[in-house]
Enzyme design. Structure first.
Site, PDB file in Angstrom:
ATOM      1  N   CYS A  31       0.839  -1.477   0.363  1.00  0.00           N
ATOM      2  CA  CYS A  31      -0.450  -0.062  -0.041  1.00  0.00           C
ATOM      3  C   CYS A  31       0.952   1.109  -0.048  1.00  0.00           C
ATOM      4  O   CYS A  31       2.050   1.601  -1.019  1.00  0.00           O
ATOM      5  CB  CYS A  31      -1.084   0.032   1.035  1.00  0.00           C
ATOM      6  SG  CYS A  31      -2.626   1.317   0.872  1.00  0.00           S
ATOM      7  N   HIS A  68      -3.945  -5.302  -0.518  1.00  0.00           N
ATOM      8  CA  HIS A  68      -3.369  -5.648   0.678  1.00  0.00           C
ATOM      9  C   HIS A  68      -3.261  -6.660   0.364  1.00  0.00           C
ATOM     10  O   HIS A  68      -4.233  -7.729   0.567  1.00  0.00           O
ATOM     11  CB  HIS A  68      -4.281  -5.582   1.702  1.00  0.00           C
ATOM     12  CG  HIS A  68      -4.362  -3.710   1.673  1.00  0.00           C
ATOM     13  ND1 HIS A  68      -3.092  -3.290   2.871  1.00  0.00           N
ATOM     14  CD2 HIS A  68      -4.237  -2.748   1.230  1.00  0.00           C
ATOM     15  CE1 HIS A  68      -3.367  -2.008   2.588  1.00  0.00           C
ATOM     16  NE2 HIS A  68      -4.034  -1.596   2.195  1.00  0.00           N
ATOM     17  N   GLU A 111      -2.410  -9.291   2.768  1.00  0.00           N
ATOM     18  CA  GLU A 111      -2.713 -10.056   3.764  1.00  0.00           C
ATOM     19  C   GLU A 111      -4.050  -9.943   4.182  1.00  0.00           C
ATOM     20  O   GLU A 111      -4.698  -9.908   5.239  1.00  0.00           O
ATOM     21  CB  GLU A 111      -1.628  -8.812   5.454  1.00  0.00           C
ATOM     22  CG  GLU A 111      -2.667  -7.867   5.792  1.00  0.00           C
ATOM     23  CD  GLU A 111      -2.322  -6.456   4.844  1.00  0.00           C
ATOM     24  OE1 GLU A 111      -3.317  -5.430   4.578  1.00  0.00           O
ATOM     25  OE2 GLU A 111      -2.027  -6.417   3.626  1.00  0.00           O
TER      26      GLU A 111
END
Length: 204
Positions: free
Chosen positions: A80, A186, A188
């Site tokens: 990001c 992202h 994750e």
């Protein structure tokens, strides 16, 4: 050991949980000594370009980080805004970025008559690789990842671009130059495709 860089911004625990599930030795790191023990580094980032750069400078680890990445060639994954600060500069602020990926961070600028498109982009989007790359191997065809951003990197050297997405037009969403990797999305937060990407980075 994989270090998750703690410089006051970013979603550290989510990365730690993924790495734990994959059985990779990892640690949240914030000191020079801890950084020097890392074989790979994940650098999350949330907030504005200038605020994230300021946090990195105030943490006192910018110089040692540069030595590890540029001189010792430790692999790093910026995520990001952690990817955006890899660039040279940003329309969002006046601070210089790390300059490891030559380019400028720009804000989305498209026809706002399409009311389906909002700034920031929030949600899932398809990611298309532009070349074969270890970071993106073993993903499903046309994988979808989670995005939350208003800005993106425009690379000077198109060879640094490894994936694009479309949001009012194509934009760079993943980069790689030598040992330096970045994703605008992202991983994750992106379920199985995100886990696969993190595994790819951790396995470099």
């Amino acid at each position: 050991m994989i270090g998750i860089l703690d410089y006051g911004v970013g979603n550290l625990k989510a990365f730690a949980n993924v790495l734990k599930g994959l059985n990779f030795h990892h640690q949240i790191v914030k000191t020079e000594q801890e950084l020097k023990g890392c074989e790979k580094i994940i650098m999350p980032g949330v907030g504005s370009f200038d605020s994230v750069m300021n946090k990195l400078i105030e943490s006192g680890i910018r110089d040692v980080l540069s030595d590890l990445i540029i001189n010792k060639k430790i692999p790093i994954l910026g995520v990001c805004v952690g990817m955006q600060i890899l660039a040279s500069s940003s329309e969002e602020g006046s601070k210089s970025g790390l300059g490891w990926i030559r380019g400028r961070v720009k804000k989305f600028n498209f026809d706002r008559s399409d009311f389906s498109l909002t700034i920031p982009q929030i949600g899932w989007n398809e990611v298309n690789s532009t070349k074969e790359n270890t970071l993106l191997k073993n993903l499903e065809k046309n994988p979808r990842f989670y995005f939350l951003h208003s800005y993106y990197i425009e690379c000077e050297d198109k060879k640094d671009v490894i994936a694009i997405a479309n949001y009012g037009g194509d934009f760079t969403c993943a980069v790689n130059r030598e040992n330096i990797y970045g994703t605008q999305f992202h991983p994750e937060k992106s379920h199985h495709n995100g886990v696969a990407l993190i595994r790819n980075f951790a396995s470099l």
